[in-house]
Design an enzyme around this catalytic site. Structure first.
Site, PDB file in Angstrom:
ATOM      1  N   CYS A 186      -8.714  -2.522   5.193  1.00  0.00           N
ATOM      2  CA  CYS A 186      -9.724  -1.708   4.502  1.00  0.00           C
ATOM      3  C   CYS A 186     -11.029  -2.467   4.321  1.00  0.00           C
ATOM      4  CB  CYS A 186      -9.219  -1.271   3.142  1.00  0.00           C
ATOM      5  SG  CYS A 186      -7.610  -0.485   3.216  1.00  0.00           S
ATOM      6  N   ILE A 238      18.066   0.892   8.037  1.00  0.00           N
ATOM      7  CA  ILE A 238      16.698   0.804   8.573  1.00  0.00           C
ATOM      8  C   ILE A 238      15.752   1.629   7.692  1.00  0.00           C
ATOM      9  CG2 ILE A 238      15.144   1.205  10.528  1.00  0.00           C
ATOM     10  CD1 ILE A 238      17.399   0.728  12.423  1.00  0.00           C
ATOM     11  N   ALA A 261      11.552   2.644   6.732  1.00  0.00           N
ATOM     12  CA  ALA A 261      10.227   2.749   7.364  1.00  0.00           C
ATOM     13  C   ALA A 261       9.178   2.915   6.271  1.00  0.00           C
ATOM     14  CB  ALA A 261      10.176   3.922   8.327  1.00  0.00           C
ATOM     15  N   ALA A 314      -0.315  -4.776   4.692  1.00  0.00           N
ATOM     16  CA  ALA A 314      -0.112  -4.234   3.340  1.00  0.00           C
ATOM     17  C   ALA A 314       1.344  -3.851   3.089  1.00  0.00           C
ATOM     18  CB  ALA A 314      -1.042  -3.036   3.131  1.00  0.00           C
ATOM     19  N   GLY A 338       6.074  -5.999  11.096  1.00  0.00           N
ATOM     20  CA  GLY A 338       4.746  -5.683  10.549  1.00  0.00           C
ATOM     21  C   GLY A 338       4.483  -6.583   9.361  1.00  0.00           C
ATOM     22  N   ASP A 377       1.874   3.072   7.462  1.00  0.00           N
ATOM     23  CA  ASP A 377       1.214   4.061   8.332  1.00  0.00           C
ATOM     24  C   ASP A 377       2.161   4.745   9.318  1.00  0.00           C
ATOM     25  OD1 ASP A 377      -1.062   3.358   7.022  1.00  0.00           O
ATOM     26  OD2 ASP A 377      -2.068   2.441   8.751  1.00  0.00           O
TER      27      ASP A 377
END
Lengths: 448, 448
Positions: free
Chosen positions: B44, B277, B279, B12, B9, B282
């Site tokens: 956004c 790992i 996270a 942001a 990813g 979102d």
């Protein structure tokens, strides 16, 4: 018998005290006395009428006669209190016709305010030195402008001085500001922050002379110039914005004690040392939330908060005043400047060991049109890492950022907590990383 | 050997994680992988480009290629991660040419985000149902407008739905918003506050149908209308704004546990249950500051805060995430709406006994030109009298008022403390009595 509450002064502090007293006691006889012709107007609005933003000085009267009728308040304008008799609990008054009266009170609230002050400078007795404290002061300056004044000297670069300077410049006058200290806004901002405002004002065309005292008022009967730092400056209009002094004589004569700030000493209920006499607003001392020492903050917000507490207590209720932080803001042209808590300089004077962090960011997402620069300086007490002050200069939302930091100080937030705070974001209204948070990061880096 | 950090990813959350990791470890090998063509843009900002406030979607790319070079970040765009092997610590990828690779990692950060979600409605396989999640989504809607779309239906009246509806209306389309629940902004505002926004939007010409579910997409190959609440609505453009669902499949397949919100469970260091790992963003769960329960807040501010913490930890540093309050804000036309903490409805769902207070005031002194209405609703936990939420609607400085209350909630300020707070004031920027303080007074009256 209904409780008799007498309030000397009828502006922010006095009227809010009367209003709170009325809400506390529906039957009390409440009398407000003011020497002025107009009561219940906003002094803070005066420069903005001069600037032409607000149509008339009359617009500033936020409490019209109907308010006093509705709240059943007895308002005596153009009436002077000549003496307070704390022994038999009366105040002696004289009105504009010369009629005297002795008004009995159960509770007396002193909201005698402060007056503009001009230091003992040679020639200060000459005519034509204006100040901007009352509605009439404003009308006189307005008259001078309408009579063709083209140039002005403003003496003092505090909040009022600069607001007046900007107003006069917006009205087309060529304005010079003279300040004794080496920076503008010396009570409000640190020198590094103040210089940003000074540059902005100079770009707008206002001449600013810092580090220059006014040595003499020149002219025969009427002032036509000043000597400042050995330099002669002639002008059509002169405004004294050296500062204000609390009106305490009436209180002192009645045995009311002053505190170390030379304003009336009060406790958390806004009581003075004399039984049933309260003091509020610009004439009254408070406790500073950070230093826990006596402090005087002659601000409208403090006046109304004082007034509310004193009004409730004077009417037989119970309320405590929780102290001041000196949160203040202004807008000069389209630049807002605000402060809360201690500046770095004030912290040093209070012998508090601090770390500071200053950052510049934007008021909207960088890609959003109209994003404007904003500068934040945070002052942090080193050992506890608690935030104790902030100064902010920018184009948008300075006031509420000041309030946010004011809340943080009041709740003893540490700079690390601020650096991790949950904040709101949308491109048209702020940046993803809130400038306050970035300033906290900057302090943390220095604390490492 | 340098530490290998892989981030799935690159918006942001991912980019902020990479940036924080780089600042923590100057020598780490940091790789960002995204399926998208463009990395590091502001989602956004998408509605505001559509609206025409921002010239081009390209303006939203806040991290240009030079950023990754400067930060020595290895960016792989248009590359899909097909599998995470938590055992031998590799991720398997395939790029747009079909080339596969197995990338070893020491720390892996999942910033897999969320995707727009359309419920299983009859006909949802038909063409022409847009969403607005990616830059390409935005370009497709833009194309539809340029191809002459005159009418639009937006399905879902959450933040994104309304921002898109306003954008399309500003571009000249006739817009209908369909919302299943009986109010707009159901996740953000209580019904009494939301109705104010709904009225404003209706006055601006947007049709809003609440309490109506979308039952069917009509049309042959391409959608030409919907059935909603038994009513047929035809349009040229359809935007699905039902909401988003976290992308968690990759994580689940690798043995990463989800929390009760169906997003990836994390601890305060943003670690998942699988060693090394993390996270963020979102796809990741947080702890709510008020309820102390798992919460998912799919907001840009949360993403960057998550990212920073995970980036530091993944690079061998130490940082904790302190929770979410859901502080959020938007601007629809010139009305700002914001929230922090719990709404009254959310508090009730969490079985918290609350008192609320709602007031309407102005954004400037009443006499200052341009003063605009502002409405504040405070939510207070009854027993402790602590503030646990606020909603604000108005024309100015809503964002920083939300931040001020966010700080108050985070520092457990009581409503009485807020009612006594030291705030800043000047006629062009606020009222003497700050609306937040007045709302606190209102709650106190109810608590008496």
């Amino acid at each position: 018998m209904p409780k008799r509450i007498v309030i000397i002064g009828a502006h922010a502090a006095g009227v809010d005290a009367a209003s709170a007293a009325r809400k506390t006691d529906r039957t009390a006889e409440i009398t407000l006395i003011t020497e002025e012709k107009h009561a219940g107007y906003s002094r803070c609005g005066l420069p903005f009428v001069l600037a032409g933003h607000i149509p008339s000085f009359q617009n500033l009267i936020v409490f019209p006669p109907s308010f006093y009728q509705m709240m059943k308040l007895n308002l005596k304008t153009e009436t002077k209190v000549t003496k307070i008799n704390a022994g038999n609990k009366t105040v002696e008054t004289v009105d504009k016709t010369g009629k005297t009266e002795a008004l009995p009170y159960d509770s007396l609230i002193l909201a005698t305010g402060a007056n503009s002050f001009t230091p003992p400078i040679k020639g200060k007795e000459k005519q034509g030195i204006h100040s901007l404290r009352t509605l009439e002061d404003g009308e006189k300056i307005e008259e001078a402008i309408k009579n063709g004044a083209k140039t002005a000297v403003v003496m003092g670069a505090g909040l009022i001085g600069l607001e007046v300077a900007v107003a006069l410049q917006e009205r087309g006058l060529k304005v010079t500001v003279v300040e004794l200290l080496p920076q503008i806004l010396p009570m409000m901002l640190d020198a590094d922050m103040a210089s940003m405002i000074q540059e902005m004002l100079q770009i707008k065309g206002i001449d600013i002379l810092t580090g220059k005292g006014v040595e003499e008022f020149l002219g025969t009967e009427k002032v036509t110039g000043i000597m400042a730092g050995g330099q002669q400056i002639n002008a059509d209009l002169f405004v004294s914005a050296f500062g204000v002094r609390a009106n305490t004589q009436l209180a002192v004569d009645a045995g009311v004690a002053l505190g170390e700030t030379k304003t009336i000493k009060t406790n958390a209920r806004m009581e003075t040392n004399v039984k049933d006499i309260y003091a509020i607003g610009d004439c009254a001392e408070s406790t500073h939330i950070v230093t826990q020492k006596p402090a005087v903050q002659q601000l409208g917000t403090v006046a109304v908060r004082h007034g509310k507490v004193a009004g409730i207590n004077a009417a037989g209720g119970y309320a405590l005043f929780t102290g001041v932080l000196g949160s203040a803001v202004t807008r000069l042209y389209d630049t807002e400047a605000g402060v809360t808590g201690l500046t770095e300089a004030a912290a040093q004077r209070a012998r508090i060991d601090v770390a500071t962090g200053t950052i510049t960011s934007k008021t909207k997402a960088d890609y959003y049109p109209g994003a404007r620069p904003i500068k934040v300086k945070l002052v942090v007490e080193k050992e506890s890492q608690r935030i104790i002050g902030a100064q902010i200069i920018g184009g948008e939302e300075v006031t509420q950022r000041i309030n946010a930091i004011s809340f943080a100080i009041q709740k003893q937030m540490t700079v690390r907590e601020l650096a991790k705070a949950d904040t709101a974001y949308a491109p048209p209204v702020c940046e993803t990383w809130e400038p306050l948070v970035l300033a906290a990061e900057m302090v943390l880096m220095k604390l490492k």
